[in-house]
Design an enzyme around this catalytic site. Structure first.
Site, mmCIF file in Angstrom:
data_model
loop_
_atom_site.group_PDB
_atom_site.id
_atom_site.type_symbol
_atom_site.label_atom_id
_atom_site.label_comp_id
_atom_site.label_asym_id
_atom_site.label_seq_id
_atom_site.Cartn_x
_atom_site.Cartn_y
_atom_site.Cartn_z
ATOM 1 N N CYS A 62 0.822 -1.211 0.000
ATOM 2 C CA CYS A 62 0.000 0.000 0.000
ATOM 3 C C CYS A 62 0.857 1.263 0.000
ATOM 4 O O CYS A 62 0.355 2.345 -0.325
ATOM 5 C CB CYS A 62 -0.945 0.010 1.203
ATOM 6 N N SER A 95 -5.743 -9.970 3.546
ATOM 7 C CA SER A 95 -4.883 -10.052 4.731
ATOM 8 C C SER A 95 -5.026 -8.832 5.623
ATOM 9 O O SER A 95 -5.134 -8.957 6.853
ATOM 10 C CB SER A 95 -3.421 -10.231 4.303
#
EC number: 1.2.1.70
Length: 444
Positions: A50, A195
């Protein structure tokens, strides 16, 4: 070793650029295939999270490699090369190793010490192995990075220097209160079941929310996650994405982390969901957006009765986070491990030459024994075997000390020259050495 990494992260680029450059899972595999198909590249792996996008490669030309990898990142991310270039960083050979090991230890994370990066490095290696783009160098590098990261977490208190983005984000929403106190009794909505979303759901469950709704495109995956958390005072259930708008008005906390390329919650969605809700500055609806590109419209920052924490605000908050004393210890571990990895790689380069030398010596012994048998045909099998064994022992003893020593010297900086010297001194055939280095090619 000609290891090169070209990438960008939260340290080099604004979130707006990172958001646009984010690579979809299906894009990463194509990027790897295109990378190894380029002339200067023989191996490739991509680390995409990210807050970072990095392309690792084994290249035979530095400048050509930088140009090729930069162009590939621009092409597959959709961000123009001219716009992307000012935000790119480049690391080469030992500096590239040092960078990945630092990343694996959490030293380069938005929140120092977070451990989730290890799973992402593991995923990057698995993808490269699946696409057959990771050879000896990148396999060794990424596996060693995983070991270094685990060592840092087991031998130091780096975990205390920071938390996962989920925990850090919830701490920002709690605004100074313990997360458990802030979350207790709240109703939570988690969008996604990957996740990061699973970690968020688990963290909220442990923090004491009383209701947890998981929304995911694949309902079965959401159901498995909900079933694992349901009970003990918590009601957890899964719903399909079509019910998101119906669930949103009832949530006190919303965490979103999906792989969507567009917004999951627009400003209009949020206004419609919370229009009938009393505005409270003390307890606003808490929104945590951990996706890249973002899931929740940034306009939510300006909405009354809503508090949004996203990657951009987390980056700003983490800049002032205190550094733990153990960070220095982790840096020492990284430095030591980089030196050890470099020595091992340099020593490995001498092995094909040593093998080729011993192969040549074996051929000389065989040729001389054949010549001896021609001159002394009366030798019986026992005598022939004894003479052969004696000659082999002499050759082995003569080669033992120099080959052991050259392996030791090759592990030192500049040690690659010893392989060249050995090939020159013994007039070894370069093609023989190359065949030892690439046994797969030899069999084809």
């Amino acid at each position: 070793m000609s290891l090169l990494v070209v990438g960008l992260s939260h340290r080099s680029a604004p979130v707006s650029v990172l958001e646009r450059a984010a690579l979809a899972p299906e894009t990463r595999g194509k990027l790897l295939q295109d990378a190894v198909g380029a002339e200067p590249t023989t191996e490739a792996a991509v680390l995409s999270t990210c807050n970072r996008i990095e392309l690792y490669a084994d290249v035979d030309k530095f400048h050509a490699g930088v140009a090729e990898l930069s162009g590939l990142l621009a092409r597959h991310s959709g961000v123009g090369l001219e716009e992307l270039t000012p935000h790119l960083y480049v690391h080469y050979e030992d500096r590239a190793v040092h960078h990945l090991f630092s990343v694996a230890c959490g030293l380069d994370s938005m929140v120092v010490g977070e451990g989730q990066i290890l799973g992402q490095i593991k995923d990057a290696l698995a993808l490269a192995q699946d696409r057959h783009t990771a050879g000896r160098l990148l396999n060794d590098l990424f596996q060693q990075a995983l070991r270094v990261g685990k060592r840092a977490h087991s031998e130091t208190g780096i975990d205390k220097a920071g938390q996962s983005l989920v925990t850090f984000g919830l701490e920002q929403l709690a605004d100074g209160r313990p997360v458990e106190e802030w979350a207790r009794g709240r109703r939570a909505l988690v969008i996604g079941a990957g996740s990061m979303s699973s970690l968020a759901a688990t963290t909220l469950a442990r923090a004491g929310v009383t209701e947890l709704v998981i929304v995911n495109r694949t309902l079965e995956r959401a159901r498995r996650l909900a079933a694992s958390l349901d009970g003990g005072g918590l009601t957890a259930r899964a719903v399909p994405t079509g019910e998101l708008s119906a669930q949103l008005p009832h949530a006190d906390v919303v965490v979103s982390c999906t792989g969507a390329t567009g917004l999951v919650l627009t400003a209009d969605d949020l206004e419609a969901a919370f229009a009938a809700r009393p505005v409270s500055q003390d307890e606003p609806v808490a929104l945590l957006d951990l996706a890249m590109p973002r899931d929740i419209d940034a306009a939510a920052h300006r909405m009354e009765g809503v508090r949004l924490v996203d990657i951009e605000s987390l980056a700003e908050a983490s800049a002032d986070a205190p550094m733990a004393a153990d960070v220095d210890k982790v840096r020492e571990i990284v430095t030591d491990e980089v030196a050890a990895f470099g020595a091992a790689q340099r020593a490995a380069t001498i092995t094909p030459t040593v093998v080729a030398l011993r192969s040549m010596a074996a051929d000389v012994v065989a040729a001389e024994m054949a010549r001896l048998e021609g001159r002394l045909p009366e030798l019986d099998d026992k005598q022939r075997a004894e003479i052969t064994q004696t000659v082999r022992r002499v050759v082995d003893k003569l080669l033992h000390a120099p080959t052991v020593r050259v392996k030791q010297l090759a592990g030192e900086p500049g040690g690659a020259g010893y392989a060249d010297a050995l090939r020159t001194l013994f007039d070894l055939d370069p093609q023989t050495v190359a065949a030892v280095s690439n046994p797969e090619q030899e069999r084809q």
